[in-house]
Design an enzyme around this catalytic site. Structure first.
Site, PDB file in Angstrom:
ATOM      1  N   GLY A  18       0.811  -1.218   0.000  1.00  0.00           N
ATOM      2  CA  GLY A  18       0.000   0.000   0.000  1.00  0.00           C
ATOM      3  C   GLY A  18       0.839   1.258   0.000  1.00  0.00           C
ATOM      4  O   GLY A  18       0.533   2.239  -0.706  1.00  0.00           O
ATOM      5  N   CYS A  19       1.899   1.247   0.776  1.00  0.00           N
ATOM      6  CA  CYS A  19       2.774   2.417   0.871  1.00  0.00           C
ATOM      7  C   CYS A  19       3.525   2.645  -0.441  1.00  0.00           C
ATOM      8  O   CYS A  19       3.745   3.783  -0.858  1.00  0.00           O
ATOM      9  CB  CYS A  19       3.758   2.237   2.026  1.00  0.00           C
ATOM     10  SG  CYS A  19       2.943   2.061   3.627  1.00  0.00           S
TER      11      CYS A  19
END
Length: 229
Positions: free
Chosen positions: A105-106
């Protein structure tokens, strides 16, 4: 007969030493706190109060707050010091926060800012990624994904807490500061794929204000002028 009775009395009476040994040993006194005894555990209520207090202290910067004069210095991915109070002195700044570097996600969020990086710089804004990861890990992530902006390391969560983005875990979020350091937008939480779009929207709205208002406001003024004519 008297001698026999006396002898029986002697044999049936327990010895003194036997009576002493048969008594239970006295319990050892508990050691006072701080003298080798275990410290008392904090109650759930005390822990909750401490957490609430920490959150209240963390929620310092809000929309309208300024970075100017903020005495926080953080290292970037190269270990170079960055003075937070000065980063928006000449240009606007977008700070996006990630829970953990080099995770799916990051990485999606970071690469989205990478791909739109030119749009931010053309609008007069610098981009920074902020996380609690050590600068060494951030440096590897930057090289791996060819990220064009600096990554700020805040393992003690000093700045992260000041933004209200978490004292134990970093909330995925972003903050937009206009030139001079005043916060004009705050999104927390935010989806990885939407963060950069929302930040660009905030910059666009701020730019329209500087040009005399948003498109809707300009249209309203135009309509008012037509009515007067």
């Amino acid at each position: 007969m008297a001698r026999k009775a006396a002898a029986e009395a002697i044999t049936t009476e327990p010895r003194r030493s036997t009576r002493i040994l048969s008594q239970p040993a006295p319990k050892a006194k508990r050691k006072a706190d701080g003298e080798g005894g275990r410290a008392k555990k904090k109650t759930k209520k005390v822990a909750e109060d401490m957490e609430e207090s920490a959150q209240e202290k963390a929620e310092q910067l809000q929309i309208g707050s300024s970075l100017a004069g903020l005495s926080i210095t953080l290292p970037n991915q190269k270990g170079e010091d960055v003075e937070i109070g000065m980063i928006a002195s000449e240009r606007g700044v977008v700070l996006f926060l990630v829970p953990r570097a080099d995770t799916p996600g990051c990485t999606q969020q970071a690469c989205a800012y990478r791909d739109a990086y030119d749009k931010f710089t053309e609008a007069g804004y610098d981009v920074y990624c902020l996380s609690a990861d050590e600068e060494g890990k951030q440096g590897k992530w930057k090289d791996k994904k060819t990220l064009p902006y600096d990554l700020l390391s805040d393992p003690k969560r000093v700045f992260i807490s000041a933004l209200g983005a978490g004292t134990t875990k970093t909330a995925r979020s972003h903050f937009v500061f206009a030139k001079g350091g005043v916060m004009i937008d705050k999104r927390m939480p935010v989806k990885p794929a939407e963060s950069f779009k929302l930040a660009l929207d905030a910059i666009q709205k701020e730019s329209e204000k500087g040009d005399g208002g948003t498109k809707e406001e300009k249209d309203d003024k135009k309509d008012e002028g037509d009515d007067e004519a």
